[in-house]
Design a protein around this motif. Structure first.
Motif, mmCIF file in Angstrom:
data_model
loop_
_atom_site.group_PDB
_atom_site.id
_atom_site.type_symbol
_atom_site.label_atom_id
_atom_site.label_comp_id
_atom_site.label_asym_id
_atom_site.label_seq_id
_atom_site.Cartn_x
_atom_site.Cartn_y
_atom_site.Cartn_z
ATOM 1 N N ARG A 1 44.756 -18.310 -15.459
ATOM 2 C CA ARG A 1 45.510 -19.239 -16.311
ATOM 3 C C ARG A 1 45.015 -20.674 -16.175
ATOM 4 N N SER B 1 42.563 -16.455 -20.211
ATOM 5 C CA SER B 1 44.015 -16.320 -20.352
ATOM 6 C C SER B 1 44.391 -15.440 -21.544
ATOM 7 N N ARG C 1 52.395 -16.605 -25.611
ATOM 8 C CA ARG C 1 51.237 -17.486 -25.409
ATOM 9 C C ARG C 1 50.408 -17.506 -26.693
ATOM 10 N N ASN D 1 46.288 -22.742 -24.639
ATOM 11 C CA ASN D 1 47.389 -23.051 -23.724
ATOM 12 C C ASN D 1 47.833 -21.756 -23.048
ATOM 13 N N LYS E 1 50.448 -21.290 -21.141
ATOM 14 C CA LYS E 1 51.882 -21.243 -20.854
ATOM 15 C C LYS E 1 52.657 -20.822 -22.099
ATOM 16 N N HIS E 2 53.979 -20.859 -21.983
ATOM 17 C CA HIS E 2 54.847 -20.497 -23.100
ATOM 18 C C HIS E 2 54.685 -21.476 -24.252
ATOM 19 N N THR F 1 60.507 -24.634 -27.576
ATOM 20 C CA THR F 1 60.271 -23.758 -26.428
ATOM 21 C C THR F 1 61.554 -23.172 -25.853
#
Length: 797
Positions: free
Chosen positions: A199, A219, A289, A310, A312-313, A386
């Motif tokens: 990640r 990722s 993601r 990205n 992450k979430h 988010t």
């Protein structure tokens, strides 16, 4: 397999997650204890917690599987089996394991437990499943990289239950074959402590230090398979596994509930099966993601599976920044979705870390909203929602009350001058009856059948609900309502205890039978050196008199090539063993290495459980590579007692841990660029090769050497295997032990192996001579080069 028996398996990391999963329809949960779990940073449970959870689940007809799927050091085995013994007695339904020695011992000590093979065992073909069948495993969690066609091929040919991940995060590497977190940070994925290096950002570097691409190149997106539930059920998958033991309860509850909905829909209305886009939107709002992928079900791997921008979430796209005033810090956003007070948004900033804020005022999609941000943003920056507060609150309501009930049946005798009698039973064969006081003849108002039934049916906050209850009563009979309430409470409490106690087990754990007998290691002064090579033409550079074995990576050679190599090795009194693939793909294609019994080779370096099964009847020498993650004497004893000539211990063990091993044929790695990842994704193919799910890689077969550069400017060499669409990532520095060679050779091992993947021919010869002849002289030559001592003098957590 009865396809209607398909199981929905949910992850839990907190007690609240247990309620969320159970209330939303899971058939089983999996979780870990405070130790011995492959998610050491999850909020794992104490024995007291586990007892409470096991009882809670069993009273709602939900199974509990405990993850003990890490590698165990010798000194940990005693505590491990004490832990397992407690869980066994509490009635846990299955252990999920990785360590082969531990698994075999569990079957001996706890014969009544169901044994599940973790995805960390890298079982990726039918032969690997067949090996586990021979050890009396009950279930296998297949590698995530299998296609639906491969899964179906396996289920049709095995009696083992097949479990497959259907939703959640993907590892970039094959699980169980990743050393990246371990080698660069000391946190081993095989020990449940992965630091998730996949990640992090990387740069793809070509020759002459050319930067080809940058981003989160390792990722993957999370998988989401709602559209394919019918095909997966028809393929014979027993258990649908959701990933996410570190996720919040709302995530667990919602994902379990949505997958429950569509599994049930298939069985109720298969012809009308259709996924509602709103459910996909809910899943995306909870965690995604950059969208979802269908994993490898219909793909060899592609850029569509990756989240380069990205890791992450992301949330749901919510609009763009319209304006930002640096002086007042006021930000104006053109929105595309409804926003409510308490929602969270994140603004993506180019070349800067994203910034976020909680919304304080509701707005409708299309409105311009104003917020205040201390960190500057720019016009055009993308905005994502988010967190959806209302959604989270709706999900919380699904498990705020105990709505999951266990069906029971009842019969009540309410006859004058006879004791009140309540009988309870269920579909699992449990039965209980309880007598109460003698029923009286009514003097005034008798109790009606309807009133009696209504009173007995009040199961309230208990986990039970009456599916049916029969009342056998006289019309003129009477008893105080309090007596009906009392017999109901006592009977239901006793029935609950019957269910709980039925799952309890007795065992007397004999540690003398459990633990290996600790023997004093016998020091073998006559250590030998073995060499692993990548190319046949390198053999002549490895013919040092003190080299005993040469392991040769197959590398697509023909039978004639192999025979030529064997003759050359034998001429110089060396044994030639073929190093088989780390991942054995192409199940429809015949492989030459399984038809070499009459060839001149001396044996095999085996790397998968499937290869062990496939070559179980071979008379050639069989040696195990460290890909089997051999971490303790239990595993050593198992393999040496089951036909292995030698085995390679895990490179994650340190000097002190290696000192306690014993047995002939122990080998460790003494030199080489260790492979850190083997993956079905190809960084080059997904980026400069423009590979997608619908087209092949444009750079297939190119000989240019590439590297991945991390944030610390460490360069990790990459190797492509275009014939199988596999990629290997090597450590940035070679393992070099010349300075400490005397100490390493004092270990109770039989041989030291030198691995050559990336070296030039003359360098191979030079390094071999360095290790065997005059280490102190040659170390002066290499001491100024970058190298690592691996884990020999640090180890892993």
């Amino acid at each position: 397999m009865d396809k209607r028996s398909v199981e929905l398996l949910a992850p839990v990391g907190t007690k609240e997650s247990v309620k969320a999963a159970v209330s939303n329809g899971c058939d089983a949960i999996y979780l870990g204890g405070k130790a011995f779990s492959a998610r050491q940073y999850a909020d794992n449970f104490t024995i007291e917690d586990l007892k409470e959870i096991i009882d809670y689940c069993h009273l709602r007809n939900v199974k509990v599987y405990i993850t003990v799927n890490t590698l165990y050091k010798q000194k940990e085995l005693d505590d491990l089996f004490d832990f397992l013994n407690q869980l066994y007695q509490l009635g846990v339904d299955a252990f999920i394991v990785q360590d082969i020695g531990t698994a075999v011992e569990i079957k001996k000590v706890f014969p009544k437990i169901s044994l599940h093979a973790s995805t960390q065992m890298t079982i990726h073909n039918l032969e690997g499943v067949k090996f586990l069948e021979s050890l009396r495993f009950d279930r296998v969690v297949l590698s995530r990289e299998l296609s639906l066609e491969e899964i179906s091929y396996i289920t049709e040919r095995t009696n083992l239950e097949i479990e497959v991940f259907v939703h959640g995060a993907l590892c970039f590497s094959y699980s169980g074959q990743c050393l990246m977190s371990s080698m660069i940070g000391g946190r081993s994925g095989n020990r449940g402590r992965c630091a998730q290096p996949c990640r992090l950002p990387y740069r793809l570097m070509g020759e002459n230090h050319r930067e080809m691409m940058s981003g989160y190149l390792l990722s993957p997106k999370d998988i989401q398979t709602l559209d394919y539930i019918p095909q997966m059920i028809e393929a014979g998958i027993k258990s649908f596994k959701i990933e996410g033991r570190m996720k919040r309860p709302e995530y667990v509850g919602a994902v379990a509930g949505i997958y429950r909905k569509y599994i049930d829909l298939y069985f109720e209305k298969a012809d009308d099966y259709l996924v509602d886009e709103q459910d996909i939107k809910i899943l995306a709002q909870l965690f995604n993601r950059g969208g979802f992928s269908k994993g490898y079900l219909f793909s060899q791997g592609s850029k569509e599976m990756m989240s380069f921008e990205n890791p992450k979430h992301w949330g749901i796209y919510a609009g763009k920044v319209k304006d930002y005033d640096v002086r007042t810090k006021k930000c104006v956003i053109d929105t595309t979705v409804d926003l409510k007070a308490g929602d969270g948004i994140e603004i993506w900033r180019k070349e800067k870390e994203n910034t976020g804020v909680e919304i304080s005022k509701a707005s409708k999609a299309g409105e311009k909203i104003s917020i205040y941000l201390n960190e500057p943003v720019k016009k055009g920056d993308l905005v994502y929602k988010t967190k959806d507060k209302e959604l989270l609150e709706q999900i919380q309501k699904t498990y705020s009350k105990d709505i999951r009930k266990y069906n029971i049946y009842g019969n009540l005798r309410f006859k004058k001058h006879m004791p009140l009698l309540l009988q309870l039973w269920d579909d699992q064969g449990n039965f209980f009856e309880l007598a109460g006081p003698v029923v009286e003849e009514a003097k005034n108002q008798p109790l009606t059948e309807e009133r009696i039934k209504a009173q007995i049916s009040k199961t309230g906050n208990t986990p039970f609900i009456f599916k049916s209850i029969n009342i056998d009563c006289d019309q003129d009979a009477y008893l105080a309502i309090s007596e009906l309430n009392l017999i109901r409470r006592k009977a239901i409490e006793a029935f609950a205890n019957i269910i709980i106690e039925k799952s309890r087990r007795d065992t007397s754990l004999n540690k003398r039978n459990l633990m290996v007998n600790i023997k004093e290691s016998i020091m073998n002064p006559n250590k030998v050196f073995n060499v692993l090579l990548k190319n046949l033409e390198d053999i002549e550079y490895a013919l040092h008199p003190k080299v005993k074995r040469i392991y040769m990576d197959l590398n697509h050679y023909t039978n004639a090539d192999i025979e030529k190599a064997a003759r050359l090795c034998h001429k110089h009194n060396k044994a030639l063993l073929l190093a088989l693939p780390r991942i054995d793909l192409n199940y429809k294609k015949e492989k030459i290495w399984y038809n070499l019994e009459n060839s001149s080779i001396d044996g095999y370096l085996l790397r998968t459980y499937g290869q062990v099964y496939q070559l179980k009847n071979s008379n050639k020498e069989k040696i195990l590579d460290y890909t089997f993650n051999i971490f303790n004497q239990l595993s050593v004893d198992y393999w040496l007692n089951h036909g292995m000539k030698a085995l390679t211990l895990s490179p994650e063990l340190n000097y002190d841990e290696l000192k306690v091993f014993y047995g002939k044929g122990l080998e460790i790695i003494g030199y080489g660029y260790l492979p850190l990842m083997v993956t079905k994704q190809c960084v080059m193919g997904n980026t400069i090769g423009k590979r997608s799910s619908s087209c092949p890689c444009h750079c297939k077969g190119k000989k240019e050497r590439y590297k991945l550069m991390d944030r610390k400017n460490e360069a990790f060499p990459i190797e492509q295997d275009c014939s199988s669409c596999l990629m290997m990532i090597y450590n940035s520095k070679p393992l070099l032990l010349l300075k400490d060679l005397d100490k390493i050779l004092s270990l109770p091992i039989s041989s030291l192996r030198l691995d050559f993947y990336l070296e030039e021919k003359n360098e191979i010869k030079d390094i071999i001579e360095s290790y065997i002849d005059k280490p102190e002289i040659y170390f002066k030559k290499y001491k100024d080069k970058e190298y690592t001592k691996g884990h020999y003098f640090r180890g892993v957590e």
